[in-house]
Design a protein around this motif. Structure first.
Motif, PDB file in Angstrom:
ATOM      1  N   ALA A 110       0.828  -1.203   0.000  1.00  0.00           N
ATOM      2  CA  ALA A 110       0.000   0.000   0.000  1.00  0.00           C
ATOM      3  C   ALA A 110       0.863   1.254   0.000  1.00  0.00           C
ATOM      4  N   ALA A 111       1.918   1.245   0.799  1.00  0.00           N
ATOM      5  CA  ALA A 111       2.800   2.412   0.863  1.00  0.00           C
ATOM      6  C   ALA A 111       3.495   2.650  -0.471  1.00  0.00           C
ATOM      7  N   ILE A 112       3.971   1.577  -1.090  1.00  0.00           N
ATOM      8  CA  ILE A 112       4.689   1.710  -2.366  1.00  0.00           C
ATOM      9  C   ILE A 112       3.769   2.238  -3.457  1.00  0.00           C
ATOM     10  N   ALA A 136       2.148   6.635  -6.363  1.00  0.00           N
ATOM     11  CA  ALA A 136       1.666   6.824  -7.744  1.00  0.00           C
ATOM     12  C   ALA A 136       0.154   6.999  -7.819  1.00  0.00           C
ATOM     13  N   LEU A 137      -0.569   6.346  -6.909  1.00  0.00           N
ATOM     14  CA  LEU A 137      -2.022   6.304  -7.036  1.00  0.00           C
ATOM     15  C   LEU A 137      -2.763   7.250  -6.103  1.00  0.00           C
ATOM     16  N   LEU A 138      -2.075   7.824  -5.138  1.00  0.00           N
ATOM     17  CA  LEU A 138      -2.732   8.732  -4.185  1.00  0.00           C
ATOM     18  C   LEU A 138      -2.015  10.069  -4.161  1.00  0.00           C
ATOM     19  N   PRO A 139      -2.209  10.895  -5.177  1.00  0.00           N
ATOM     20  CA  PRO A 139      -1.553  12.206  -5.185  1.00  0.00           C
ATOM     21  C   PRO A 139      -2.050  13.094  -4.058  1.00  0.00           C
ATOM     22  N   MET A 140      -1.189  13.965  -3.590  1.00  0.00           N
ATOM     23  CA  MET A 140      -1.563  14.890  -2.538  1.00  0.00           C
ATOM     24  C   MET A 140      -2.623  15.848  -3.047  1.00  0.00           C
ATOM     25  N   ALA A 141      -3.622  16.106  -2.201  1.00  0.00           N
ATOM     26  CA  ALA A 141      -4.705  17.022  -2.589  1.00  0.00           C
ATOM     27  C   ALA A 141      -4.186  18.460  -2.629  1.00  0.00           C
TER      28      ALA A 141
END
Length: 224
Positions: A213-215, A219-224
């Motif tokens: 999940a961290a890795i 790529a999949l959870l950009p900062m808002a």
């Protein structure tokens, strides 16, 4: 606090003489969700560090150091052992009268519905991946702080009802290992084995799931 309330709801549902006996798996999942809510709420000083898999993820993405992670791991394990002992004290008479060793062990640790170590491991990896990935999304997405621990509580309930059937969803190495250690040394009448042959699954699976999940979060959870 996490283990007092989480282990407590399992004891209430599983031990024959308890007034909550037979309330079912849904009661357990709801109880664990609110247990997480309480645990996260009182652990604000550490940033809600209750789960070695979450701490590992935080170290991988650089939010904490490896030294801090290891210190959190130790504290989480000690806290889980203490919590399990408190649950035993609360239900001491019920443990004494419970005839089923499996019911007693189930208060302390998880176990598979169908024992297949490889597939049990996969289930724990998936469940913990969901937990850590969504927790990281809360952070990256800047979930309003006034919501506190409520989103995490709902997430744990969702994981329990959706993915908890195969293994009982440890999704937290300390939550399983600490109470299992307590089960091994507590003077519980007729307790049977602590099932150490399975104990590695709810430790390794969550750590792998948290790391994945961290890795992927970068790529999949950009900062808002």
């Amino acid at each position: 606090m996490l283990i007092i309330l989480g282990g407590g709801v399992v004891a209430a549902v599983s031990l024959t003489k308890s007034k909550g006996f037979g309330a079912g798996f849904l009661m357990v999942t709801i109880g664990w969700g609110f247990a997480v809510f309480a645990g996260v709420t009182v652990s604000y000083k550490s940033g809600g560090q209750l789960n070695p898999a979450v701490s590992l993820a935080q170290a991988i993405i650089g939010n904490i150091s490896v030294g801090e992670m290891l210190l959190f791991w130790l504290a989480q394990l000690i806290g889980a052992i203490i919590g399990a002992v408190i649950v035993w004290l609360a239900y001491k008479q019920h443990f004494d009268e419970e005839p089923d060793p499996a019911a007693k062990l189930g208060v302390f640790s998880t176990g598979p519905a169908i024992r297949n170590y490889a597939w049990n491991l996969v289930t724990e990896i998936i469940g913990t991946f969901v937990l850590v990935f969504v927790v990281l999304a809360f952070t990256n997405g800047k979930t309003p702080s006034e919501l506190g621990a409520i989103p995490v509580a709902f997430l744990v309930i969702a994981i329990g009802v959706s993915l908890g059937g195969p293994t009982g969803y440890a999704i937290n190495p300390a939550r399983d290992l600490g109470p299992r250690i307590a089960h091994a040394f507590l003077p519980i009448a007729g307790k049977g084995t602590s099932d150490w042959s399975y104990a590695w699954v709810p430790v390794v699976g969550p750590l792998v799931g948290g790391a994945i999940a961290a890795i992927l979060s970068g790529a999949l959870l950009p900062m808002a």
